[in-house]
Write a protein that holds these residues in place. Structure first.
Motif, mmCIF file in Angstrom:
data_model
loop_
_atom_site.group_PDB
_atom_site.id
_atom_site.type_symbol
_atom_site.label_atom_id
_atom_site.label_comp_id
_atom_site.label_asym_id
_atom_site.label_seq_id
_atom_site.Cartn_x
_atom_site.Cartn_y
_atom_site.Cartn_z
ATOM 1 N N ARG A 14 0.798 -1.218 0.000
ATOM 2 C CA ARG A 14 0.000 0.000 0.000
ATOM 3 C C ARG A 14 0.836 1.274 0.000
ATOM 4 O O ARG A 14 0.536 2.214 -0.704
ATOM 5 C CB ARG A 14 -0.965 0.023 1.183
ATOM 6 N N SER A 15 1.880 1.320 0.757
ATOM 7 C CA SER A 15 2.638 2.563 0.901
ATOM 8 C C SER A 15 3.326 3.001 -0.390
ATOM 9 O O SER A 15 3.485 4.186 -0.639
ATOM 10 C CB SER A 15 3.671 2.415 2.007
ATOM 11 N N THR A 16 3.731 2.079 -1.230
ATOM 12 C CA THR A 16 4.431 2.451 -2.462
ATOM 13 C C THR A 16 3.641 2.119 -3.720
ATOM 14 O O THR A 16 3.749 2.824 -4.712
ATOM 15 C CB THR A 16 5.790 1.733 -2.544
ATOM 16 N N SER A 17 2.867 1.091 -3.691
ATOM 17 C CA SER A 17 2.187 0.639 -4.896
ATOM 18 C C SER A 17 1.109 1.600 -5.361
ATOM 19 O O SER A 17 0.798 1.662 -6.543
ATOM 20 C CB SER A 17 1.573 -0.738 -4.672
ATOM 21 N N ARG A 18 0.533 2.335 -4.449
ATOM 22 C CA ARG A 18 -0.521 3.289 -4.786
ATOM 23 C C ARG A 18 -0.053 4.285 -5.838
ATOM 24 O O ARG A 18 -0.687 4.485 -6.865
ATOM 25 C CB ARG A 18 -0.913 4.032 -3.527
ATOM 26 N N ALA A 19 1.070 4.922 -5.582
ATOM 27 C CA ALA A 19 1.610 5.927 -6.497
ATOM 28 C C ALA A 19 1.994 5.292 -7.834
ATOM 29 O O ALA A 19 1.733 5.863 -8.898
ATOM 30 C CB ALA A 19 2.806 6.624 -5.881
ATOM 31 N N CYS A 20 2.597 4.116 -7.787
ATOM 32 C CA CYS A 20 2.989 3.429 -9.018
ATOM 33 C C CYS A 20 1.767 3.038 -9.841
ATOM 34 O O CYS A 20 1.762 3.181 -11.060
ATOM 35 C CB CYS A 20 3.809 2.187 -8.688
ATOM 36 N N PHE A 21 0.758 2.551 -9.171
ATOM 37 C CA PHE A 21 -0.462 2.135 -9.857
ATOM 38 C C PHE A 21 -1.143 3.333 -10.513
ATOM 39 O O PHE A 21 -1.544 3.269 -11.681
ATOM 40 C CB PHE A 21 -1.413 1.464 -8.863
ATOM 41 N N ILE A 22 -1.254 4.435 -9.780
ATOM 42 C CA ILE A 22 -1.880 5.638 -10.331
ATOM 43 C C ILE A 22 -1.089 6.132 -11.541
ATOM 44 O O ILE A 22 -1.665 6.463 -12.578
ATOM 45 C CB ILE A 22 -2.002 6.728 -9.245
ATOM 46 N N ALA A 23 0.223 6.155 -11.429
ATOM 47 C CA ALA A 23 1.062 6.586 -12.547
ATOM 48 C C ALA A 23 0.891 5.681 -13.759
ATOM 49 O O ALA A 23 0.818 6.165 -14.901
ATOM 50 C CB ALA A 23 2.523 6.617 -12.117
ATOM 51 N N ALA A 24 0.791 4.384 -13.540
ATOM 52 C CA ALA A 24 0.620 3.449 -14.654
ATOM 53 C C ALA A 24 -0.714 3.666 -15.361
ATOM 54 O O ALA A 24 -0.775 3.677 -16.597
ATOM 55 C CB ALA A 24 0.722 2.011 -14.155
ATOM 56 N N VAL A 25 -1.775 3.855 -14.603
ATOM 57 C CA VAL A 25 -3.095 4.063 -15.212
ATOM 58 C C VAL A 25 -3.120 5.376 -15.977
ATOM 59 O O VAL A 25 -3.574 5.431 -17.126
ATOM 60 C CB VAL A 25 -4.213 4.020 -14.138
ATOM 61 N N VAL A 26 -2.612 6.435 -15.368
ATOM 62 C CA VAL A 26 -2.610 7.748 -16.031
ATOM 63 C C VAL A 26 -1.772 7.706 -17.299
ATOM 64 O O VAL A 26 -2.157 8.265 -18.329
ATOM 65 C CB VAL A 26 -2.113 8.839 -15.056
ATOM 66 N N THR A 27 -0.649 7.020 -17.263
ATOM 67 C CA THR A 27 0.199 6.888 -18.443
ATOM 68 C C THR A 27 -0.524 6.140 -19.547
ATOM 69 O O THR A 27 -0.468 6.546 -20.717
ATOM 70 C CB THR A 27 1.507 6.153 -18.087
ATOM 71 N N ARG A 28 -1.219 5.068 -19.213
ATOM 72 C CA ARG A 28 -1.962 4.315 -20.230
ATOM 73 C C ARG A 28 -3.066 5.158 -20.856
ATOM 74 O O ARG A 28 -3.334 5.065 -22.042
ATOM 75 C CB ARG A 28 -2.537 3.046 -19.623
#
Length: 80
Positions: free
Chosen positions: A7-21
Motif C-alpha cells: 500500500r505505501s508504495t504501490s498506490r503511487a505506481c499504480f496511479i502513474a501506470a493508469v494515467v500513463t496508459r
C-alpha cells in the motif's frame, strides 16, 4: 520481477501506470484501470486490495487526470 501490492508504495505506481496508459495509450480510464490491475504475469497479491481502496484509487486517478487537464489548459501554446 513481479509487482507486489504494498500500500505505501504501490498506490503511487499504480496511479502513474493508469494515467500513463490513458494519456499515451489512448485507453479509457476504466479499461486502463482494469488492465493495470489484472496484469497477472507482473502483479501478485492484487486480491489483497479492498473495495474501499479501489474506490479511493479511482478517485485519486480522476483527480490526477483533472489536474493534468487543467495544467494543459493553463500553459500557453508556444508562439510560432
Amino acid at each position: 520481477m513481479r509487482f507486489y501490492w504494498i500500500r505505501s508504495t504501490s498506490r503511487a505506481c499504480f496511479i502513474a501506470a493508469v494515467v500513463t496508459r490513458v494519456n499515451t495509450g489512448g485507453m479509457a480510464l476504466d479499461k486502463a484501470f482494469e488492465y493495470t490491475l489484472s496484469l497477472e504475469r507482473q502483479a501478485k497479491n492484487t486480491h489483497l486490495i479492498s473495495n474501499r481502496e479501489i474506490k479511493s484509487l479511482k478517485r485519486d486517478i480522476e483527480a490526477v487526470m483533472r489536474r493534468i487537464e487543467e495544467t494543459r489548459r493553463a500553459v500557453p501554446a508556444p508562439a510560432g
